[in-house]
Design an enzyme around this catalytic site. Structure first.
Site, PDB file in Angstrom:
ATOM      1  N   GLU A  95      84.561 122.153  -9.530  1.00  0.00           N
ATOM      2  CA  GLU A  95      83.113 121.968  -9.652  1.00  0.00           C
ATOM      3  C   GLU A  95      82.561 121.120  -8.516  1.00  0.00           C
ATOM      4  OE1 GLU A  95      80.192 121.529 -13.502  1.00  0.00           O
ATOM      5  OE2 GLU A  95      81.924 120.210 -13.385  1.00  0.00           O
TER       6      GLU A  95
ATOM      7  N   HIS B  76     110.025 130.268 -13.347  1.00  0.00           N
ATOM      8  CA  HIS B  76     110.526 131.605 -13.670  1.00  0.00           C
ATOM      9  C   HIS B  76     109.403 132.638 -13.626  1.00  0.00           C
ATOM     10  CE1 HIS B  76     114.406 129.882 -15.018  1.00  0.00           C
ATOM     11  NE2 HIS B  76     113.637 128.851 -15.332  1.00  0.00           N
TER      12      HIS B  76
ATOM     13  N   LYS C 167      74.147 130.569 -16.682  1.00  0.00           N
ATOM     14  CA  LYS C 167      73.341 130.097 -17.809  1.00  0.00           C
ATOM     15  C   LYS C 167      71.992 130.794 -17.852  1.00  0.00           C
ATOM     16  CE  LYS C 167      75.309 125.439 -18.259  1.00  0.00           C
ATOM     17  NZ  LYS C 167      75.023 123.993 -18.240  1.00  0.00           N
TER      18      LYS C 167
END
Length: 419
Positions: free
Chosen positions: A275, A296, A408
């Site tokens: 951010e 792995h 938003k």
């Protein structure tokens, strides 16, 4: 204290780093002085501003009240409003009420699980929302508030509800109107920098975390970084290494450790750097590796895939726990482990991984003395300070997040919210 070591397959990098740090030392000096241009968002820079004796005493008193009464404490918050507390609580454990996390999802399944988890328990809730406009905590607060009113009645429910937000906000107004306890969210501290304030300290204290020890670690790190010169400042060195490698074409930084207790700390670190730096088409993409398990999986890519990343390892000097591998009389081809402590096995795996990976890509090791509250305080301040410097080296604002608002706008339009 945190120590830094760089392993790089190109030996000339060490010489280049010294020149890079010298050329950019003026940025460190500006941040240490408290840049006027960012004065309204630098409240975190001096820990005692929002974690001094008055705040600690208030938080401890409220936490003790909750601990004596609650079976569970619901932390409602998203991103910076819960990541700091959760990273410490999940790493060090709790000796108090169960901590339940809400306000960080819109999934009906996950939210239903939260509601199932609180049923039949004496609960307190804390809604943390700086501006009380974010959908996740706002919607979770609504369904939990409704449940509490039904379970306790309006008077007792109000006594069990806490809200942490900006003074003068709608959230404070709701608290005054309905009798909830209100805690101020520092106006000069952004969400991702707010962990060492009442935002993060109250949930930690409810869980039984020694917040004074954590704050002391942060304060000691503050003293170290605010007065250390460029050549002796470990956070500045880390920030310079990241930016130097970024300019050399590395696109990702992987934070990795052989200690699973850092699992939720990774989320805090990812948000802090993503951010802060992901702007204007710039920035390293922060990713994490949980070793040895992910050796792995992503270990294969690190060793032989596209060379687009460097690794930063978190290493804990004092081992966490002890467990000896004993021979149980069954021949299983693992006799070479007889009598070994998993401390040793884990250490050898760590050293082997650094040795193997550093032959191909740059590896940094950040060494902590131990895994406790004090060192978490050190880490939080170290990375916040380093992130601020790193963003300034990158040439972006360390404290805004304009890209977060883009989704938003579309979401609120789809939900029919009048903006």
């Amino acid at each position: 204290m945190i120590h830094l070591k760089l392993y790089d397959p190109k030996p000339e990098q060490t010489r280049a780093l010294g020149s890079y740090m010298e050329a950019h030392s003026h940025l460190l000096e500006q941040i240490q002085a408290g840049e006027d241009g960012y004065k309204d968002v630098l409240g975190w820079l001096h820990v005692s501003t929002w974690a001094g004796e008055a705040v600690l005493s208030q938080v401890e008193a409220l936490a003790e009240k909750i601990r004596k009464d609650a079976d569970a404490f619901v932390l409602i918050g998203v991103g910076g409003s819960n990541n700091t507390a959760r990273s410490v609580i999940e790493a060090l454990g709790t000796d108090g009420p169960e901590i339940i996390y809400a306000g960080n999802t819109l999934s009906p399944r996950a939210l239903s699980q939260v509601m199932d988890a609180v049923k039949g328990k004496k609960i307190w809730i804390n809604c943390i929302a700086k501006n009380f406009e974010t959908l996740e905590p706002g919607s979770s607060f609504r369904i939990l508030r409704k449940y509490m009113y039904e379970a306790y009645g309006s008077t007792e429910a109000a006594q069990r509800i806490i809200a942490t937000g900006t003074r003068g906000s709608l959230l404070e107004g709701l608290c005054h109107e309905h009798g909830y306890t209100f805690l101020g969210f520092p106006e000069d501290v952004g969400g991702r920098y707010s962990g060492i304030t009442s935002v993060g300290l109250l949930p930690m204290a409810v869980a039984g975390i020694n917040i004074r020890k954590l704050v002391q670690g942060a304060m000691d790190m503050e003293r170290s970084l605010l007065f250390a010169s460029a050549g002796e400042n470990v956070a500045f060195e880390y920030a310079c290494i990241r930016n130097m490698l970024y300019k050399q074409g590395y696109a990702l930084e992987m934070l990795a450790s052989f200690e699973p207790a850092f699992r939720w700390f990774y989320k805090w670190w990812i948000q802090l750097f993503a951010e802060t730096e992901g702007k204007e088409g710039k920035g390293l993409f922060p990713v994490t590796g949980e070793y040895s398990e992910e050796l792995h999986a992503v270990g294969q890519f690190v060793q032989e895939g596209t060379p687009l990343m460097f690794e930063t390892f978190l290493d804990v000097k004092t081992p966490v726990g002890t467990l000896v591998i004993e021979n149980d009389g069954i021949k299983d081809a693992f006799d070479y482990l007889d009598g070994m402590d998993f401390q040793t096995v884990n250490r050898i795996a760590f050293e082997a991984t650094v040795k193997a990976h550093s032959r191909r890509l740059p590896c940094l090791i950040l060494t902590l003395d131990r895994l406790d509250e004090y060192c978490f305080g050190e880490m939080f301040y170290f990375f916040m300070f380093a992130c601020c410097i790193s963003a300034r080296l990158l040439g972006v604002n360390p404290f805004d997040q304009p890209g977060v608002e883009a989704y938003k706008e579309q979401m609120f339009e789809g939900l029919g919210k009048q903006v």
